[in-house]
Design an enzyme around this catalytic site. Structure first.
Site, PDB file in Angstrom:
ATOM      1  CD  GLU A  39       7.959   4.679  30.729  1.00 27.65           C
ATOM      2  OE1 GLU A  39       8.536   4.978  29.662  1.00 27.65           O
ATOM      3  OE2 GLU A  39       8.509   4.742  31.844  1.00 27.65           O
ATOM      4  CD  GLN A  97     -12.170  13.609  45.003  1.00 27.31           C
ATOM      5  OE1 GLN A  97     -11.164  13.203  44.443  1.00 27.31           O
ATOM      6  NE2 GLN A  97     -12.310  13.555  46.321  1.00 27.31           N
ATOM      7  CE  LYS A 193     -28.213  11.221  44.009  1.00 23.68           C
ATOM      8  NZ  LYS A 193     -27.248  10.947  42.928  1.00 23.68           N
TER       9      LYS A 193
HETATM   10  C1  R5P Z   1     -23.946  13.123  40.305  1.00 25.97           C
HETATM   11  O1  R5P Z   1     -23.751  14.234  40.755  1.00 25.97           O
HETATM   12  C2  R5P Z   1     -24.002  12.882  38.841  1.00 25.97           C
HETATM   13  O2  R5P Z   1     -24.659  13.920  38.152  1.00 25.97           O
HETATM   14  C3  R5P Z   1     -24.655  11.545  38.519  1.00 25.97           C
HETATM   15  O3  R5P Z   1     -25.986  11.577  39.012  1.00 25.97           O
HETATM   16  C4  R5P Z   1     -23.911  10.413  39.152  1.00 25.97           C
HETATM   17  O4  R5P Z   1     -22.527  10.503  38.875  1.00 25.97           O
HETATM   18  C5  R5P Z   1     -24.435   9.088  38.629  1.00 25.97           C
HETATM   19  O5  R5P Z   1     -23.742   8.062  39.255  1.00 25.97           O
HETATM   20  P1  R5P Z   1     -24.325   6.581  39.354  1.00 25.97           P
HETATM   21  O6  R5P Z   1     -24.780   6.196  37.963  1.00 25.97           O
HETATM   22  O7  R5P Z   1     -23.142   5.785  39.830  1.00 25.97           O
HETATM   23  O8  R5P Z   1     -25.433   6.602  40.345  1.00 25.97           O
END
Ligand code: R5P
Length: 313
Positions: A39, A97, A193
């Protein structure tokens, strides 16, 4: 600024010290440690009654511990009659989120904003929130600073701007990338992407002609590094001369550093909003630039009730 107290949680002691040095102030004496059962124990060892207090704490890994430290420090300051409590959160975790894209999904960013507010924070100072609307999740004054001016200074010092092209690694990041491109008067391209499953990313198309260009990928977060490395590959396959990345928050979890080290990225530049690990510090193609002057300046202006708007330029 005699009635300011700066306090540091454990998330990023180096940045807290750099901010304190910028302001020419000491960090207040404060213990933030653990009971035997883990804690969190907090004890503020200086008088803060009637003072303007700033807690510097990124809610980075381990996010739950660092968030809880921030909440408990806030509670301690409130009960000790601090006049005002500002949470300085250079990296605001739980931000991804931020809406409800599917049934039964939480909005963690809103929950965390509620927790911080209900603990007794009066205002928030943060940097490059994952989504702009998170600023509105707080019903208290919230300044969301931009890392772009710090990045632009670095880019201008190091790169020949004549052949540069700014790249958004996904469609969601276009506004951020376009803002940086505008500052350096460079063209913009977009990586279209598609992420099939959480934690995986897949590059589809490049919107724009990157052939022969020195590409700069711009994003708010690099976590696993998948988005960046895949984007770098796709850009090089389309004839880009070289690919660098400027990312505000170097989350860099799991094998991210190794993935980036063995990738085709010429360089990844991150800020110190999250304390760099030893692996990041020794990585050959990762460089850390500091946001301490930016955050320090914003704290100083907040304390003096001055405008911070010129810091966005
Ligand atoms: C996504 O919306 C964020 O802007 C980053 O592109 C994402 O969190 C990058 O995550 P990772 O390095 O795990 O691909």
């Amino acid at each position: 600024m005699s009635d300011i107290k700066l306090l540091a949680g454990n998330s990023n002691r180096a940045l807290s010290e750099a901010i304190a040095a910028y302001l020419g102030l000491p960090l207040a004496k404060c213990q933030v440690r653990r009971f035997a059962d883990m804690e969190i124990f907090v004890e503020i060892q200086e008088n803060v009654r009637g003072l303007d207090t700033f807690i510097i704490q990124s809610t980075s890994f381990p996010a739950n511990d660092h968030l809880m430290e921030l909440l408990i420090m806030t509670d301690a300051l409130r009960r000790a009659s601090a006049r005002r409590i500002t949470a300085v959160v250079p990296y605001f975790g739980y931000a991804r989120q931020d809406r409800k894209p599917a049934p039964r999904a939480p909005i963690s960013a809103k929950l965390v904003a509620n927790l911080i507010t209900r603990a007794g924070v009066d205002r928030v100072l943060t940097l490059d929130l994952h989504a702009g609307q998170i600023q509105g999740f707080f019903d208290i004054p919230t300044d969301n600073l931009f890392g772009a001016p710090v990045m632009v200074r670095d880019i201008k010092e190091r790169l020949d701007l004549n052949n540069v092209m700014v790249i958004s690694p996904d469609v969601g990041g276009v506004v951020r990338a376009r803002a940086l491109a505008k500052r350096i008067d460079a063209p913009l391209a977009i990586v279209d992407k598609r992420r099939e499953r959480a934690g995986e990313s897949e590059v589809m198309n490049i919107i724009g002609d990157v052939a022969g260009k020195s590409c700069i990928l711009v994003d708010d977060i690099v976590d696993s590094g998948g988005t960046l490395c895949n984007a770098a590959e796709a850009l090089l396959a389309k004839g880009a001369k070289e690919v660098r990345a400027y990312i505000t928050h170097g989350v860099l979890s799991g094998g991210a550093v190794a993935r980036i080290a063995s990738s085709k990225l010429k360089e990844l530049v991150v800020t110190d909003s999250i304390q760099p690990t030893e692996a990041v510090r020794v990585a050959k193609n990762i460089r850390v630039i500091s946001i301490a002057p930016l955050m320090g300046e914003a704290i100083g202006r907040t304390a003096k009730e001055e405008s911070v708007s010129s810091l966005f330029d």
